[in-house]
Design a protein around this motif. Sequence first.
Motif, PDB file in Angstrom:
ATOM      1  N   ARG A 166     -34.457  28.823  -2.372  1.00  0.00           N
ATOM      2  CA  ARG A 166     -34.242  27.401  -2.092  1.00  0.00           C
ATOM      3  C   ARG A 166     -33.881  27.141  -0.627  1.00  0.00           C
ATOM      4  O   ARG A 166     -33.731  25.989  -0.236  1.00  0.00           O
ATOM      5  CB  ARG A 166     -33.144  26.852  -3.003  1.00  0.00           C
ATOM      6  CG  ARG A 166     -33.565  26.875  -4.477  1.00  0.00           C
ATOM      7  CD  ARG A 166     -32.663  26.005  -5.311  1.00  0.00           C
ATOM      8  NE  ARG A 166     -31.376  26.649  -5.558  1.00  0.00           N
ATOM      9  CZ  ARG A 166     -30.425  26.124  -6.333  1.00  0.00           C
ATOM     10  NH1 ARG A 166     -30.614  24.947  -6.906  1.00  0.00           N
ATOM     11  NH2 ARG A 166     -29.286  26.749  -6.537  1.00  0.00           N
ATOM     12  N   PRO A 208     -27.610  23.188  -2.413  1.00  0.00           N
ATOM     13  CA  PRO A 208     -28.984  23.362  -1.929  1.00  0.00           C
ATOM     14  C   PRO A 208     -29.511  22.032  -1.373  1.00  0.00           C
ATOM     15  O   PRO A 208     -28.975  20.978  -1.718  1.00  0.00           O
ATOM     16  CB  PRO A 208     -29.742  23.739  -3.206  1.00  0.00           C
ATOM     17  CG  PRO A 208     -28.983  23.025  -4.301  1.00  0.00           C
ATOM     18  CD  PRO A 208     -27.541  22.945  -3.855  1.00  0.00           C
ATOM     19  N   GLU A 239     -33.259  19.831   0.211  1.00  0.00           N
ATOM     20  CA  GLU A 239     -34.702  19.808   0.458  1.00  0.00           C
ATOM     21  C   GLU A 239     -34.973  20.324   1.867  1.00  0.00           C
ATOM     22  O   GLU A 239     -34.238  19.991   2.798  1.00  0.00           O
ATOM     23  CB  GLU A 239     -35.239  18.377   0.317  1.00  0.00           C
ATOM     24  CG  GLU A 239     -35.152  17.822  -1.097  1.00  0.00           C
ATOM     25  CD  GLU A 239     -35.913  18.676  -2.085  1.00  0.00           C
ATOM     26  OE1 GLU A 239     -37.053  19.073  -1.775  1.00  0.00           O
ATOM     27  OE2 GLU A 239     -35.372  18.972  -3.176  1.00  0.00           O
TER      28      GLU A 239
END
Length: 300
Positions: free
Chosen positions: A26, A278, A280
């Motif tokens: 991720r 996490p 994007e």
Amino acid sequence: MTHVLDRIRVGSAPDSWGVWFPDDPRQVPWPRFLDEVAEAGYSWIELGPYGYLPTDPARLTDEVARRGLKVSAGTVFTGLHRGPDVWDSTWEHVARVAALTRDMGARHLVVIPSFWRDDRTAEILEPPELTAAQWTHLARGMERLGHEVRERYGLDIVVHPHADTHIDTAAHVERFLDATDPARVNLCLDTGHYAYCGGDSVRLIETYGERIGYLHLKQVDPGILADVVANGVAFGPAVARGVMCEPPHGVPDLEPVLAAAQKLGVDLFAIVEQDMYPCEPDRPLPVAVRTRRFLRSCGA
């Protein structure tokens, strides 16, 4: 511009790109982090989790230099309150990171105490309060670490008060500082973690200024923090909720913190660390660009 902060050297870290682990699908790949941190206008970086960036010094030197970057510090994790039995395993980890940190021309090793509550699962691993004996182990262990790291690698350790560790609140931070030798142990003041745990960064700088060896710049969202505290949410899930927010939208106000640090009259790194794990992959760069612009508006 209210202050010219000529003693403050601003940088960022893998943390601001959502990097918490050496390897995680991720997270953004390390070349992208290096490209983007340079693009955002930073010239200093930290190594982040050992193994995220290349650990071969020659290769890493080439990778950072061709992007106009330099390394300010490495980071290690310790549980020295557990006493002398953990020294050997601690040193094995520290020595690896310290060698790379030294080879990259950095002078600081950020030391994070171990968590009493699991970062991901929120499982309680240990009591949140240390016993008197554990405080002694912690203080003597950190002094030993500071001595060994300087003798063998020429680095100064800066201990990082951190949420969900035993060095967190103002009372715990002050107890730790009062129990340790300033010649061997100083502090990495993380403005976000300190606010998360109820502390006042400006007051700490004004009271214990000679112990402030390094800064991490971040802010917390007071609304999310209130909910986190009320519901006993662990640090990892709190970050996923957005408790650490983009400056200047949270607390503490960073301009007075930087002004207080400038008044100390010593050169200090101020490394931006916006915990976003996490996240994007396209989110960090615009945030980093805006944060760098904001810090310039403060004089840094």
